[in-house]
Design an enzyme around this catalytic site. Structure first.
Site, PDB file in Angstrom:
ATOM      1  N   SER A 156      41.264  41.877  34.073  1.00  0.00           N
ATOM      2  CA  SER A 156      39.872  41.456  34.239  1.00  0.00           C
ATOM      3  C   SER A 156      38.961  42.455  33.519  1.00  0.00           C
ATOM      4  CB  SER A 156      39.533  41.325  35.719  1.00  0.00           C
ATOM      5  OG  SER A 156      38.324  40.635  35.899  1.00  0.00           O
TER       6      SER A 156
ATOM      7  N   ASP B  69      42.392  30.013  34.234  1.00  0.00           N
ATOM      8  CA  ASP B  69      41.488  31.043  34.745  1.00  0.00           C
ATOM      9  C   ASP B  69      40.041  30.538  34.742  1.00  0.00           C
ATOM     10  OD1 ASP B  69      40.048  33.345  35.322  1.00  0.00           O
ATOM     11  OD2 ASP B  69      41.292  34.637  34.064  1.00  0.00           O
TER      12      ASP B  69
ATOM     13  N   HIS C 143      43.364  33.693  37.197  1.00  0.00           N
ATOM     14  CA  HIS C 143      42.867  35.045  36.967  1.00  0.00           C
ATOM     15  C   HIS C 143      43.868  36.053  37.524  1.00  0.00           C
ATOM     16  CE1 HIS C 143      39.692  37.642  35.653  1.00  0.00           C
ATOM     17  NE2 HIS C 143      39.623  38.258  36.810  1.00  0.00           N
TER      18      HIS C 143
END
Length: 674
Positions: A497, A584, A616
């Protein structure tokens, strides 16, 4: 605000010279990837409110499912759910102890629906039976055993309407049709009492709800500076006291009790270095009994003498950091999780009357006796004087006496946390253990913008993506070199991320600072990132704009472009590995596609692994193991550590290598075998 956002070959001429030298291998046994990243044997043990049952998550046919057993006879445990693909990762007991409730999505799309399963019959129901909907739990109370409050965004994906859910019939009753509110706070009677709206400046306004109607005038307001360190926690059982985490008028978030009738407030706890973190509350009254402060590591302070003896007893009997995870209505039984850091976490049942602790299970018994390494908290000074709380794990051959100080320099992986509005913390960390076992020092840094260390530290990261936030990471590497942990040009950068974004920044903005990088679901283009955030993040949009760059203004667009690695792809000279989930919703696949396309257009080598059934991050262990198998070979080619061969790790996964299989040793062969 919701969190945003967890090899080259020699012929390429981009391999750093240091990586061509074989590194001294540790003599510690190699820990298999599957033992670190496969399914735990059991996890998240919770006692039922009535004390009659214990529940946990454990594999069923290779997928994590819910199990339940009579408290006195765990041998009679039975599975309650039968998920075939997507693991169940969290759950909670219904207040009446009759069912277990959990949320799950499909393929990582984060459209979490709420499910309930009856512990007596095993009957499972979808309690929010809608498509393209994300359910949120808004209220659960021991005073109201037959229903809970849920938020559902099936009418408008931006906003969650408030419903009362009858747990027996499954009936949903609309309480508040939501057109603009970002959140709600209910009391223990499950009556919504407060609604919040994000202000144009990124702060929040709180409005009272009286007789089901939301008032027009806010009763509490604060700006952007306090927005990540101030929030209403909840009411006591009698509804007379409202607890807050509150940084207004101070730096770190204090625990504050507000008298609802008079509005007067009283500080219960505060700490000069860190925000108040976890809170232990009486299940009958809702009054705070103890609180945690997590600076270098978590420490508990007792407020109510009634639990002092219990916490003292547990700290004497159990070795490691202690967390109370469940308490019965009678408050006679607690489930307690213990993190010993150098061993797998364990769950215990604590009998308060008998003063006994019973070990229920160890999450990963296969790690017992494995050469796990200690984690050492360190304070690193940034160039402008900020203190960066960080965590260092050294490989066995670089820390023979396990004192946390390097005996000799070794290659290092800078492991960057996501968020960025989150933090790294002390405790067992599978990635630290895996990388240390492979011969690398591992350093995790709470760079500015991380949470938990006061609002000034968090706000120091505003508009500093690829700026001072990245300087902090560079300064941490400099500290590691000076401390003899590693040497120049022997550090890889890796993260998910925001940590993936930091990896891309590291290889584009400071191309000589790192030997290679591993980017997992990291954004490459901040402008497109903000255009594609999920609609249910509407309430937090202004915070993104104020903290990253405002795409509605020319200056903001210019800043976002300037801080986007995709525009500097041509600067990359070091090996890069990218992992991405196709579903995602936070960091779309296009973020990875863009940087890969930009690199390929410049004929810059990159390895790109895509998982069509993930979002994600990689929730399915077979996919996580597969990517880590690739990453292990990639890092070995870059830094010279040791590795477990890829072997058959790719076969059970859905991994698709979209680019650069030839650039990671052994990957092409593993794909051929798959």
């Amino acid at each position: 605000m919701r969190t945003l956002l967890l090899a080259a070959v020699a012929a390429l001429a981009i391999l750093p010279a240091a990586a061509t030298q074989a590194q001294t291998a540790t003599t510690a046994p190699l820990i298999e990837r599957a033992k670190l990243f496969g399914n735990p044997s059991r996890a998240r043990g919770l006692v039922s409110p009535d004390g009659k049952h214990l529940a946990w998550i454990a594999p069923r046919d290779g997928v994590m499912n819910l199990w339940v057993a009579p408290r006195g006879d765990l041998a009679k445990a039975k599975p309650l759910t039968d998920e075939k693909t997507r693991p169940i990762r969290s759950y909670f007991w219904s207040p009446d102890s009759g069912s277990l409730l959990f949320v799950n999505d499909k393929g990582g799309d984060e459209n979490f629906l709420l499910y309930g399963v009856d512990i007596a019959t095993g009957t499972q129901r979808t309690l929010t039976p809608f498509e393209k909907t994300r359910a949120e739990i808004l209220g659960v109370s021991r005073k109201v055993p037959d229903r809970i409050l849920v938020g559902v965004n099936n009418r408008d994906p931006r906003w969650h309407d408030v419903y009362s859910l009858d747990l027996k019939s499954g009936a949903l009753k609309l309480l508040i049709k939501n057109e603009k509110y970002g959140g709600f706070v209910a009391d223990e009677d499950l009556v919504p009492r407060l609604a919040t709206i994000e202000r144009p400046d990124g702060g929040s306004d709180y409005f009272r709800i009286v007789d089901g109607k939301i008032e027009d005038k806010p009763v509490v307001s604060y700006g952007l500076d306090d927005s990540l360190t101030t929030s209403a926690l909840g009411f006591t059982t009698d509804g007379k006291t409202l607890y807050w985490l509150d940084s207004r008028g101070r730096d770190t978030a204090a625990l504050v009790a507000q008298d609802v009738a008079s509005g007067q407030t009283k500080i219960i706890a505060q700490d000069a270095k860190a925000d108040i973190g976890q809170v232990l509350a009486d299940p009958k009254t809702g009054l705070v009994q103890a609180y945690g402060v997590n600076y270098l590591r978590n420490t508990w302070t007792v407020v109510d003498p009634a639990v002092k003896g219990d916490l003292d007893f547990l700290s004497q009997q159990l070795k490691g950091d202690i967390y109370v995870t469940g308490r019965t209505d009678a408050d006679d039984l607690w489930t307690v999780a213990v993190d010993p850091v150098t061993a797998s976490a364990a769950t215990y049942l604590y009998d308060r009357k008998a003063k006994t602790v019973e070990k229920l299970f160890v999450a990963r018994p296969e790690l017992e006796g494995a050469p796990l390494q200690p984690m050492t908290p360190v304070e690193i000074k940034a160039r402008d004087g900020l203190t960066l709380v960080s965590y260092l794990t050294l490989p066995p051959d670089a820390d023979a006496n396990k004192d946390g100080k390097a005996d000799k320099p070794v290659p290092m992986v800078l492991l960057v946390h996501g968020g960025p509005w989150a933090r790294d913390a002390y405790g067992y960390n599978g990635y630290h253990q895996w990388l240390a076992n492979r011969g690398y020092a591992v350093l995790s840094v709470n760079y500015r913008a991380s949470t938990g260390f006061g609002k000034n530290f968090t706000n120091a990261g505003n508009l500093e993506w690829a700026g001072k936030m990245h300087d902090d990471l560079i300064d941490a590497v400099g500290w590691a070199v000076k401390a003899g942990v590693t040497t120049q040009k022997q550090t890889a950068i890796m993260g998910g991320s925001y940590g993936g974004y930091a990896t891309l920044v590291g290889l584009t903005y400071t191309p000589d600072a790192f030997a290679c990088g591993v980017d997992i679901v990291g954004p490459s283009n901040l402008e497109t990132l903000l255009k594609t955030i999920p609609p249910y993040w509407e309430a937090g949009k202004q915070q993104f704009y104020k903290r990253m760059g405002d795409p509605t203004t020319p200056a903001g667009v210019a800043l976002l472009k300037d801080r986007s690695p995709v525009y500097r792809a041509s600067a990359i000279t070091k090996p890069l590995l990218i992992g991405q989930g196709a579903n995602d919703p936070r960091v779309n696949q296009a973020e990875s596609d863009q940087i890969v396309a930009a690199m390929e257009a410049k004929k810059i080598p990159v390895t790109y692994v895509l998982f069509p059934d993930e979002g994600h991050g990689f929730a399915r262990p077979v996919n996580n193991i597969a990517f880590n198998a690739v990453a292990e070979q990639f890092l070995k080619g870059c830094l010279g550590g040791r590795s477990e061969p890829i072997g058959g790790a790719l076969k059970p996964s859905t991994a698709q290598v979209k680019a650069g299989a030839a650039f990671t040793p052994g990957l092409a062969e593993a794909l051929a075998a798959k």
